[in-house]
Design an enzyme around this catalytic site. Structure first.
Site, PDB file in Angstrom:
ATOM      1  N   SER A  20       4.340 -13.516 -61.424  1.00 45.34           N
ATOM      2  CA  SER A  20       5.775 -13.441 -61.747  1.00 45.34           C
ATOM      3  C   SER A  20       6.465 -14.647 -61.111  1.00 45.34           C
ATOM      4  O   SER A  20       5.795 -15.528 -60.568  1.00 45.34           O
ATOM      5  CB  SER A  20       6.359 -12.118 -61.292  1.00 45.34           C
ATOM      6  OG  SER A  20       6.226 -11.996 -59.909  1.00 45.34           O
ATOM      7  N   LEU A  21       7.755 -14.695 -61.194  1.00 47.92           N
ATOM      8  CA  LEU A  21       8.509 -15.840 -60.688  1.00 47.92           C
ATOM      9  C   LEU A  21       9.444 -15.391 -59.586  1.00 47.92           C
ATOM     10  O   LEU A  21      10.027 -14.315 -59.667  1.00 47.92           O
ATOM     11  CB  LEU A  21       9.365 -16.442 -61.811  1.00 47.92           C
ATOM     12  CG  LEU A  21       8.707 -17.327 -62.849  1.00 47.92           C
ATOM     13  CD1 LEU A  21       9.729 -17.704 -63.910  1.00 47.92           C
ATOM     14  CD2 LEU A  21       8.133 -18.573 -62.200  1.00 47.92           C
ATOM     15  N   TYR A  70       4.897 -22.161 -73.419  1.00 44.99           N
ATOM     16  CA  TYR A  70       5.373 -22.977 -72.305  1.00 44.99           C
ATOM     17  C   TYR A  70       4.303 -23.362 -71.297  1.00 44.99           C
ATOM     18  O   TYR A  70       4.589 -23.998 -70.310  1.00 44.99           O
ATOM     19  CB  TYR A  70       6.555 -22.313 -71.597  1.00 44.99           C
ATOM     20  CG  TYR A  70       6.389 -20.841 -71.240  1.00 44.99           C
ATOM     21  CD1 TYR A  70       5.464 -20.426 -70.291  1.00 44.99           C
ATOM     22  CD2 TYR A  70       7.186 -19.881 -71.865  1.00 44.99           C
ATOM     23  CE1 TYR A  70       5.333 -19.088 -69.954  1.00 44.99           C
ATOM     24  CE2 TYR A  70       7.067 -18.537 -71.533  1.00 44.99           C
ATOM     25  CZ  TYR A  70       6.139 -18.148 -70.583  1.00 44.99           C
ATOM     26  OH  TYR A  70       6.012 -16.831 -70.265  1.00 44.99           O
ATOM     27  N   CYS A 115      50.238  14.010 -75.931  1.00 45.15           N
ATOM     28  CA  CYS A 115      50.490  12.643 -75.473  1.00 45.15           C
ATOM     29  C   CYS A 115      50.638  12.650 -73.949  1.00 45.15           C
ATOM     30  O   CYS A 115      51.405  13.455 -73.417  1.00 45.15           O
ATOM     31  CB  CYS A 115      51.760  12.114 -76.128  1.00 45.15           C
ATOM     32  SG  CYS A 115      52.327  10.560 -75.409  1.00 45.15           S
ATOM     33  N   LYS A 134      18.471 -17.340 -62.334  1.00 44.46           N
ATOM     34  CA  LYS A 134      18.959 -16.224 -63.161  1.00 44.46           C
ATOM     35  C   LYS A 134      20.462 -16.328 -63.377  1.00 44.46           C
ATOM     36  O   LYS A 134      21.215 -16.562 -62.445  1.00 44.46           O
ATOM     37  CB  LYS A 134      18.641 -14.895 -62.468  1.00 44.46           C
ATOM     38  CG  LYS A 134      17.149 -14.602 -62.362  1.00 44.46           C
ATOM     39  CD  LYS A 134      16.660 -13.799 -63.542  1.00 44.46           C
ATOM     40  CE  LYS A 134      16.605 -12.336 -63.180  1.00 44.46           C
ATOM     41  NZ  LYS A 134      16.152 -11.501 -64.292  1.00 44.46           N
ATOM     42  N   CYS A 182      54.702  11.686 -73.320  1.00 44.72           N
ATOM     43  CA  CYS A 182      55.819  12.568 -73.703  1.00 44.72           C
ATOM     44  C   CYS A 182      55.386  14.033 -73.858  1.00 44.72           C
ATOM     45  O   CYS A 182      56.220  14.897 -74.110  1.00 44.72           O
ATOM     46  CB  CYS A 182      56.464  12.081 -74.997  1.00 44.72           C
ATOM     47  SG  CYS A 182      55.425  12.345 -76.452  1.00 44.72           S
ATOM     48  N   ARG A 223       0.753  -9.322 -70.345  1.00 49.65           N
ATOM     49  CA  ARG A 223       0.556  -9.607 -68.924  1.00 49.65           C
ATOM     50  C   ARG A 223      -0.044  -8.419 -68.180  1.00 49.65           C
ATOM     51  O   ARG A 223      -0.849  -8.593 -67.273  1.00 49.65           O
ATOM     52  CB  ARG A 223       1.898  -9.992 -68.285  1.00 49.65           C
ATOM     53  CG  ARG A 223       1.747 -10.352 -66.837  1.00 49.65           C
ATOM     54  CD  ARG A 223       2.998 -10.972 -66.289  1.00 49.65           C
ATOM     55  NE  ARG A 223       4.100 -10.020 -66.221  1.00 49.65           N
ATOM     56  CZ  ARG A 223       5.228 -10.242 -65.563  1.00 49.65           C
ATOM     57  NH1 ARG A 223       5.414 -11.386 -64.938  1.00 49.65           N
ATOM     58  NH2 ARG A 223       6.186  -9.342 -65.543  1.00 49.65           N
ATOM     59  N   ASP A 266      14.075 -14.119 -72.848  1.00 56.29           N
ATOM     60  CA  ASP A 266      14.003 -12.709 -72.480  1.00 56.29           C
ATOM     61  C   ASP A 266      13.141 -11.960 -73.489  1.00 56.29           C
ATOM     62  O   ASP A 266      13.632 -11.283 -74.385  1.00 56.29           O
ATOM     63  CB  ASP A 266      15.416 -12.120 -72.417  1.00 56.29           C
ATOM     64  CG  ASP A 266      15.461 -10.894 -71.527  1.00 56.29           C
ATOM     65  OD1 ASP A 266      14.414 -10.552 -70.940  1.00 56.29           O
ATOM     66  OD2 ASP A 266      16.537 -10.286 -71.416  1.00 56.29           O
ATOM     67  N   CYS A 301      59.053   8.895 -77.967  1.00 56.21           N
ATOM     68  CA  CYS A 301      58.121   8.917 -76.831  1.00 56.21           C
ATOM     69  C   CYS A 301      58.382   7.709 -75.933  1.00 56.21           C
ATOM     70  O   CYS A 301      58.352   6.564 -76.393  1.00 56.21           O
ATOM     71  CB  CYS A 301      56.691   8.879 -77.343  1.00 56.21           C
ATOM     72  SG  CYS A 301      55.481   8.581 -76.045  1.00 56.21           S
ATOM     73  N   LYS A 345      14.821 -19.461 -69.866  1.00 52.09           N
ATOM     74  CA  LYS A 345      13.977 -18.312 -69.548  1.00 52.09           C
ATOM     75  C   LYS A 345      14.183 -17.299 -70.666  1.00 52.09           C
ATOM     76  O   LYS A 345      15.203 -16.618 -70.726  1.00 52.09           O
ATOM     77  CB  LYS A 345      14.365 -17.726 -68.190  1.00 52.09           C
ATOM     78  CG  LYS A 345      13.435 -16.639 -67.715  1.00 52.09           C
ATOM     79  CD  LYS A 345      13.727 -16.318 -66.259  1.00 52.09           C
ATOM     80  CE  LYS A 345      12.798 -15.276 -65.671  1.00 52.09           C
ATOM     81  NZ  LYS A 345      12.647 -14.060 -66.453  1.00 52.09           N
ATOM     82  N   LYS A 368      10.660 -26.090 -63.197  1.00 46.47           N
ATOM     83  CA  LYS A 368       9.264 -26.346 -62.835  1.00 46.47           C
ATOM     84  C   LYS A 368       9.108 -27.778 -62.347  1.00 46.47           C
ATOM     85  O   LYS A 368       9.658 -28.701 -62.969  1.00 46.47           O
ATOM     86  CB  LYS A 368       8.368 -26.144 -64.073  1.00 46.47           C
ATOM     87  CG  LYS A 368       8.575 -24.806 -64.743  1.00 46.47           C
ATOM     88  CD  LYS A 368       7.730 -24.621 -66.003  1.00 46.47           C
ATOM     89  CE  LYS A 368       8.004 -23.227 -66.570  1.00 46.47           C
ATOM     90  NZ  LYS A 368       7.217 -22.924 -67.762  1.00 46.47           N
ATOM     91  N   ASP A 391      16.499  -4.960 -60.828  1.00 43.45           N
ATOM     92  CA  ASP A 391      16.301  -6.029 -59.836  1.00 43.45           C
ATOM     93  C   ASP A 391      16.944  -5.644 -58.504  1.00 43.45           C
ATOM     94  O   ASP A 391      16.403  -5.946 -57.440  1.00 43.45           O
ATOM     95  CB  ASP A 391      16.918  -7.348 -60.323  1.00 43.45           C
ATOM     96  CG  ASP A 391      16.139  -7.939 -61.492  1.00 43.45           C
ATOM     97  OD1 ASP A 391      15.025  -7.452 -61.767  1.00 43.45           O
ATOM     98  OD2 ASP A 391      16.659  -8.885 -62.133  1.00 43.45           O
ATOM     99  N   CYS A 432      50.508   9.504 -81.348  1.00 45.56           N
ATOM    100  CA  CYS A 432      51.657  10.245 -80.860  1.00 45.56           C
ATOM    101  C   CYS A 432      52.748   9.964 -81.887  1.00 45.56           C
ATOM    102  O   CYS A 432      53.116   8.811 -82.115  1.00 45.56           O
ATOM    103  CB  CYS A 432      52.084   9.736 -79.481  1.00 45.56           C
ATOM    104  SG  CYS A 432      53.710  10.347 -79.000  1.00 45.56           S
ATOM    105  N   GLU A 482      13.568 -25.248 -68.374  1.00 41.61           N
ATOM    106  CA  GLU A 482      13.329 -24.517 -69.623  1.00 41.61           C
ATOM    107  C   GLU A 482      14.214 -23.281 -69.672  1.00 41.61           C
ATOM    108  O   GLU A 482      14.487 -22.684 -68.644  1.00 41.61           O
ATOM    109  CB  GLU A 482      11.856 -24.071 -69.683  1.00 41.61           C
ATOM    110  CG  GLU A 482      10.882 -25.208 -69.461  1.00 41.61           C
ATOM    111  CD  GLU A 482       9.411 -24.764 -69.536  1.00 41.61           C
ATOM    112  OE1 GLU A 482       9.161 -23.564 -69.796  1.00 41.61           O
ATOM    113  OE2 GLU A 482       8.546 -25.631 -69.342  1.00 41.61           O
ATOM    114  N   ASP A 505      18.528  -4.483 -66.589  1.00 42.77           N
ATOM    115  CA  ASP A 505      17.581  -5.246 -65.776  1.00 42.77           C
ATOM    116  C   ASP A 505      18.152  -5.551 -64.394  1.00 42.77           C
ATOM    117  O   ASP A 505      17.443  -5.521 -63.396  1.00 42.77           O
ATOM    118  CB  ASP A 505      17.241  -6.585 -66.459  1.00 42.77           C
ATOM    119  CG  ASP A 505      16.426  -6.373 -67.719  1.00 42.77           C
ATOM    120  OD1 ASP A 505      16.174  -5.191 -68.074  1.00 42.77           O
ATOM    121  OD2 ASP A 505      16.047  -7.376 -68.349  1.00 42.77           O
ATOM    122  N   ALA A 506      19.464  -5.870 -64.362  1.00 44.43           N
ATOM    123  CA  ALA A 506      20.066  -6.269 -63.089  1.00 44.43           C
ATOM    124  C   ALA A 506      20.055  -5.104 -62.096  1.00 44.43           C
ATOM    125  O   ALA A 506      19.906  -5.310 -60.897  1.00 44.43           O
ATOM    126  CB  ALA A 506      21.494  -6.755 -63.309  1.00 44.43           C
TER     127      ALA A 506
END
Ligand code: IVH
Length: 700
Positions: A80-81, A230, A432, A338, A435, A139, A120, A455, A118, A314, A35, A450, A116, A31-32
């Site tokens: 949306s927010l 909500y 390895c 967020k 060695c 929505r 997900d 070694c 949020k 809010k 965004d 290994c 509140e 999501d990030a």
């Protein structure tokens, strides 16, 4: 690239990811990251207003409803927010609000906010006809959603008859809230999907969306979805700002508006008519208190049992809400705070293999550094060969990285759409990296080793382990220095340390006379470490601090432990058959006995007279977790104080934990879990009392 081209490119990418997220419930990127694409487009549009188009993703909410469901128009749009990500941005939002309302300082300081979590999940609108469940809609694009009436009907938490005399309610009441899948239900669902050979859901939100948006409501019914309500919708609460007026929205009067003068009243009503209302919600005064709520909530986020990605703040007073109204896409009286993202994508630069002191070859990811879960991550373990194959991550891939709470960073998987053509699957190296001898993976084993006892990679780890704090505690001898000593040919195993001379060290790079003297003195001092430290230093498989203390208590000297049979070892309190076998096997091997002999010649004390008087065994059966920094104990010291009294000191809180000792800057996740499980939390004074008496101090 010119701004217009970049904007077009971003819009294409956003349209692609929006479809994956909203229509297919199967996003490819965190999501990030999504965004960040929207933010990048927003920044271009802000600098070049001529590039804003009415259908730009920055002007839209969600995604057009899918043709698989009948369209359901929203009487009042679902918006949306706006979001903030820091205290500064929260304050800026507060100042703007204050200015728009023309509030004086004093009145602003007294503003009440409902805070509140949020959730997900996905937002839902549920309409009642004279108290009877009538319709439910997603929505969609905010104006028209998808009719999911029959699916939502199967959600147990959604009341079908409202628990209030219908005469008290408006004829057409609309409730809005979030449908979500609890984490436990998500894990169970994915386990079922896996067993059935079906595709796995990336996270609880996608699983919730995928479960709700089913053609067959029976499938939804089997998915353990739940809901938090909500909002009570009244046209009175609908957008009333200048933009909304210009877009010609009509105000429909609802009778409830008069009695619901506050958001907190709406929540109270929702609870009364039978909806689940989130128990974390608080009403607070002033933005400082809002921020405090956000921080407390973030500390608890992994203890809630369902996923949240922030808080929604809010303004409580509905008359103020109405004065503020909304912009074209979001109300001005509420904002999302967020949390920092726990998943981001980044470039997998390379997969490398590290060699541990037992020779185990562990693959790990070298990543382009990325901010995730509140810290910068550039390395992540990939555990073993099968894990890499299962995830099919390849050097050059863009990968999703997850860092949640105290948990170590993890590579979730590749973003396949971004895989450059021609990337080959990664193959475990045959040799390895240190060695260059062949690596060995035994049949039926997950790990690769290994097996060359000489070694240098293993040597380095073994010597560094020998010198580490819980072992011989040789100050100033870390991995880098050990590496340097091996390279200079001065040591090849830990017993060589005891022959080092000041002159030899002083000639090495980075050493001066004084630092050479200090290191020799520190090595010398380590000869007298207590028996449990020596046992840890030997690096016997399964012998950590707790087992070492149990052995030292029972046998008192190293020679007696070496002479003990497996049965004798197994008869020791706190030592099971696997550990007993491992100890017996260790001392059964000639090279390990020779190592001990060399230590003896070097003058290392083996216990006996040097064993410190046994502490009272007053913590037997108790499990005490230590978190944060204590004043009079190092972390190892605190753990040793517990284990030497017969207790255990594991690294995480569980229902079996007796108490948690919290110093300064304790781990938030541990405290939250302790609170949840009702486990007593002690400060340092309480800890001392516990050590002395073996009893938990009286509460209060
Ligand atoms: S209030 C204008 N309260 O977050 C719409 N939304 O990013 C705001 N969400 O679409 C609705 N928990 O799906 C509100 N306690 C909460 C929420 C919440 C989750 C979701 C909702 C909304 C999205 C906006």
């Amino acid at each position: 690239m010119r701004p217009a081209e970049r904007a077009a490119e971003l819009r294409r990418a956003i349209a692609h990811h929006r479809r994956l997220y909203y229509e297919l419930d199967a996003p490819e990127i965190p999501d990030a990251d999504f965004d960040a694409l929207i933010d990048a487009l927003g920044a271009i549009e802000a600098a070049h207003p001529e590039l804003v188009t009415p259908d730009s993703p920055t002007q839209q909410v969600g995604s057009a409803p899918s043709a698989a469901f009948a369209p359901a128009a929203h009487r009042v749009p679902m918006m949306s927010l706006d979001k903030v990500v820091s205290f500064e941005e929260l304050v800026a939002w507060g100042s703007r609000t204050k200015r728009l309302l023309g509030l004086e300082e004093e009145a602003a300081a007294g503003l009440r906010f409902v805070c509140e979590p949020k959730i997900d999940g996905l937002s839902i609108s549920i309409t009642y006809d004279r108290g009877r469940y009538a319709r439910a809609a997603t929505r969609g694009d905010g104006r028209v959603g998808e009719d999911v009436t029959e699916n939502v009907r199967t959600i147990e938490a959604v009341p079908l008859e409202l628990a209030v005399d219908p005469a008290e309610l408006p004829a057409d009441l609309e409730v809005r809230g979030e449908v979500y899948l609890p984490i436990a239900a998500f894990e169970e669902l994915n386990a079922r999907q896996q067993a059935a050979g079906e595709k796995l859901f990336a996270n609880p939100r996608n699983a919730a969306a995928g479960s709700l948006r089913q053609r067959d409501p029976k499938v939804t019914a089997g998915r353990a979805l739940s809901v938090f309500a909500y909002q009570v919708v009244s046209a009175d609460l609908a957008p009333a700002g200048p933009e909304a007026a210009a877009s010609g929205e009509e105000a429909v009067e609802l009778e409830t508006a008069a009695t619901l003068g506050r958001q907190s009243d709406s929540l109270e009503l929702l609870g009364r008519i039978g909806f689940p209302v989130n128990p974390e919600i608080e009403v607070v005064t002033g933005l400082e208190a809002v921020y405090d709520f956000c921080q407390r909530l973030e500390a608890r986020r992994h203890a809630l049992g369902y996923e949240i990605d922030g808080a929604v703040v809010k303004i409580d007073d509905v008359s103020l809400q109405r004065r503020l109204g909304a912009t074209s896409h979001a109300p001005r009286w509420e904002v999302a705070y967020k949390f920092p993202p726990e998943e981001r994508s980044t470039l997998l630069e390379a997969i490398m293999v590290s060699i541990g002191r037992t020779g185990r070859a562990t693959p790990f990811a070298k990543l382009r550094p990325v901010r995730v879960g509140g810290s910068t991550v550039s390395l992540a373990s990939l555990h073993n060969e099968d894990q890499v194959a299962l995830k099919d991550v390849r050097p050059g891939d863009t990968v999703v990285v997850r860092k949640a709470g105290d948990v170590i960073p993890e590579v979730v998987g590749p973003v396949l759409s971004e895989r450059p053509p021609g990337l080959e699957p990664w193959a475990f190296p045959a040799c390895c990296p240190v060695c260059h001898q062949p690596l060995v993976r035994l049949e039926g084993e997950a790990d690769t080793y290994c097996v060359n006892a000489d070694c240098p990679g293993q040597q380095r780890q073994r010597i560094a382990h020998f010198a580490s704090r819980g072992a011989m505690d040789i100050e100033g001898l870390g991995e880098q220095r050990v590496h340097q000593l091996i390279e200079a040919g001065l040591v090849s195993d830990a017993t060589d340390l005891y022959r080092l001379e000041v002159a030899q060290l002083a000639s090495l790079e980075g050493f001066a006379e004084l630092s050479a003297r200090n290191l020799v003195a520190a090595i010398d001092a380590s000869r007298d470490r207590p028996l449990p430290n020596l046992l840890v230093a030997l690096g016997i498989r399964h012998v950590g601090a707790t087992v070492a203390h149990a052995l030292a208590r029972a046998f008192g000297a190293l020679d007696r432990i070496m002479a003990a049979s497996r049965e004798e070892l197994e008869a020791t309190e706190g030592i099971g058959s696997i550990i007993a076998a491992s100890i017996a096997a260790h001392f059964g091997a000639d090279h390990n006995r020779a190592f001990v002999d060399r230590l003896r010649q070097a003058g290392v004390s083996f216990g006996g007279a040097a064993v410190p008087p046994a502490a009272p065994q007053n913590l037997l059966g108790k499990s005490i977790v230590v978190t944060g920094t204590l004043e009079a104990f190092s972390r190892e010291g605190a753990e040793a104080a517990i284990t030497s009294r017969g207790g255990k000191s594991p690294g995480s809180v569980s229902p079996r934990t007796t108490a948690v000792v919290a110093g300064s800057s304790p781990g938030a996740a541990k405290l939250t879990k302790a609170e949840q499980l009702g486990i007593p939390i002690l400060d340092e004074a309480g800890f001392r009392q516990l050590l002395e008496s073996g009893e938990l101090p009286a509460a209060g």
